[in-house]
Scaffold this active site. Structure first.
Site, PDB file in Angstrom:
ATOM      1  N   ASP A  33       0.866  -1.180   0.000  1.00  0.00           N
ATOM      2  CA  ASP A  33       0.000   0.000   0.000  1.00  0.00           C
ATOM      3  C   ASP A  33       0.901   1.228   0.000  1.00  0.00           C
ATOM      4  OD1 ASP A  33      -1.646   2.238   0.993  1.00  0.00           O
ATOM      5  OD2 ASP A  33      -3.195   0.712   1.206  1.00  0.00           O
ATOM      6  N   ILE A  34       0.640   2.145  -0.908  1.00  0.00           N
ATOM      7  CA  ILE A  34       1.516   3.299  -1.101  1.00  0.00           C
ATOM      8  C   ILE A  34       1.396   4.319   0.051  1.00  0.00           C
ATOM      9  CG2 ILE A  34      -0.003   4.845  -2.438  1.00  0.00           C
ATOM     10  CD1 ILE A  34       2.214   5.019  -4.525  1.00  0.00           C
ATOM     11  N   GLY A  90     -12.534  -0.315   0.494  1.00  0.00           N
ATOM     12  CA  GLY A  90     -12.870  -0.121  -0.916  1.00  0.00           C
ATOM     13  C   GLY A  90     -13.574   1.186  -1.227  1.00  0.00           C
ATOM     14  N   HIS A  97     -10.424  -5.392  -3.045  1.00  0.00           N
ATOM     15  CA  HIS A  97      -9.103  -5.637  -2.453  1.00  0.00           C
ATOM     16  C   HIS A  97      -9.222  -5.892  -0.959  1.00  0.00           C
ATOM     17  CE1 HIS A  97      -9.768  -1.243  -2.346  1.00  0.00           C
ATOM     18  NE2 HIS A  97      -9.144  -1.272  -1.185  1.00  0.00           N
ATOM     19  N   LEU A  98      -8.188  -6.572  -0.480  1.00  0.00           N
ATOM     20  CA  LEU A  98      -8.074  -6.900   0.939  1.00  0.00           C
ATOM     21  C   LEU A  98      -6.852  -6.178   1.490  1.00  0.00           C
ATOM     22  CD1 LEU A  98      -9.338  -9.002   2.944  1.00  0.00           C
ATOM     23  CD2 LEU A  98      -7.533 -10.574   2.222  1.00  0.00           C
ATOM     24  N   HIS A  99      -7.004  -5.537   2.649  1.00  0.00           N
ATOM     25  CA  HIS A  99      -5.850  -4.933   3.317  1.00  0.00           C
ATOM     26  C   HIS A  99      -5.288  -5.954   4.315  1.00  0.00           C
ATOM     27  CE1 HIS A  99      -6.613  -0.588   2.313  1.00  0.00           C
ATOM     28  NE2 HIS A  99      -7.863  -1.021   2.182  1.00  0.00           N
TER      29      HIS A  99
HETATM   30  P1  AMP Z   1      -9.788   1.728   0.205  1.00  0.00           P
HETATM   31  O1  AMP Z   1     -10.342   1.767  -1.205  1.00  0.00           O
HETATM   32  O2  AMP Z   1     -10.501   2.705   1.112  1.00  0.00           O
HETATM   33  O3  AMP Z   1      -9.769   0.331   0.773  1.00  0.00           O
HETATM   34  O4  AMP Z   1      -8.284   2.239   0.157  1.00  0.00           O
HETATM   35  C1  AMP Z   1      -7.471   2.046  -0.970  1.00  0.00           C
HETATM   36  C2  AMP Z   1      -6.027   1.882  -0.530  1.00  0.00           C
HETATM   37  O5  AMP Z   1      -5.236   1.849  -1.706  1.00  0.00           O
HETATM   38  C3  AMP Z   1      -5.488   3.014   0.354  1.00  0.00           C
HETATM   39  O6  AMP Z   1      -4.968   2.450   1.559  1.00  0.00           O
HETATM   40  C4  AMP Z   1      -4.401   3.658  -0.514  1.00  0.00           C
HETATM   41  O7  AMP Z   1      -3.285   4.082   0.246  1.00  0.00           O
HETATM   42  C5  AMP Z   1      -4.032   2.533  -1.458  1.00  0.00           C
HETATM   43  N1  AMP Z   1      -3.525   2.979  -2.750  1.00  0.00           N
HETATM   44  C6  AMP Z   1      -4.027   3.944  -3.553  1.00  0.00           C
HETATM   45  N2  AMP Z   1      -3.305   4.056  -4.678  1.00  0.00           N
HETATM   46  C7  AMP Z   1      -2.317   3.148  -4.599  1.00  0.00           C
HETATM   47  C8  AMP Z   1      -1.232   2.781  -5.448  1.00  0.00           C
HETATM   48  N3  AMP Z   1      -1.012   3.368  -6.624  1.00  0.00           N
HETATM   49  N4  AMP Z   1      -0.402   1.779  -5.033  1.00  0.00           N
HETATM   50  C9  AMP Z   1      -0.605   1.176  -3.848  1.00  0.00           C
HETATM   51  N5  AMP Z   1      -1.609   1.476  -3.002  1.00  0.00           N
HETATM   52  C10 AMP Z   1      -2.455   2.453  -3.368  1.00  0.00           C
END
Ligand code: AMP
Length: 135
Positions: A33-34, A90, A97-99
């Site tokens: 995660d960035i 999401g 996606h899964l964190h």
């Molecule tokens: P969510 O959709 O609320 O589950 O969060 C999306 C996650 O994706 C967040 O934690 C962001 O930091 C992460 N994210 C967004 N863009 C990127 C990217 N280009 N590479 C890696 N992680 C990302």
């Protein structure tokens, strides 16, 4: 709502933008995660055009969890924590996606908290550390 094929994870899957890959197979990709909640915060995404996690087909859903298992163990080895937690949100990126996040208490999965400030170099070091415990 229709799936947006230009969301950021779809673009990562098409190789249009880079990611710090942790692992990949035919149906699943994982990367750092960035804007992480914690060091070693990893995302696991299916290679299919689905927005909401629980709209995934049974095959993608079960494969994603099985794919996440060794990564979760690698996170527990790579970073001192009580265990690897997981979360489905999401709301920011409309691709399922899964964190996976190392946690010591429930607040470590609080996504309203301020994210860590990490440099690309720190992200890469972290990625390499997780991968070293994966294989
Ligand atoms: P969510 O959709 O609320 O589950 O969060 C999306 C996650 O994706 C967040 O934690 C962001 O930091 C992460 N994210 C967004 N863009 C990127 C990217 N280009 N590479 C890696 N992680 C990302």
């Amino acid at each position: 709502m229709a799936y947006d094929p230009n969301n950021i994870f779809a673009r990562i899957l098409r190789g249009e933008i880079p990611c710090k890959k942790v692992d990949e197979d035919a149906h699943t990709l994982s990367f750092r995660d960035i804007n992480p909640l914690a060091p070693t915060h990893v995302l696991v995404i299916p290679k299919t055009e689905t927005d909401k996690f629980f709209d995934l087909s049974g095959v993608y859903l079960s494969e994603l969890l099985l794919f996440a298992q060794p990564i979760a163990h690698a996170i527990e080895s790579a970073y001192p924590c009580n265990r690897c937690g997981m979360s489905v949100i999401g709301l920011e990126v409309p691709h399922a996606h899964l964190h996976l996040v190392p946690i010591n208490n429930a607040d470590d999965l609080n996504f309203t908290r301020e994210k860590l400030k990490v440099t690309p170099e720190e992200l890469r070091e972290d990625q390499e550390r997780i991968v070293s415990f994966l294989h």
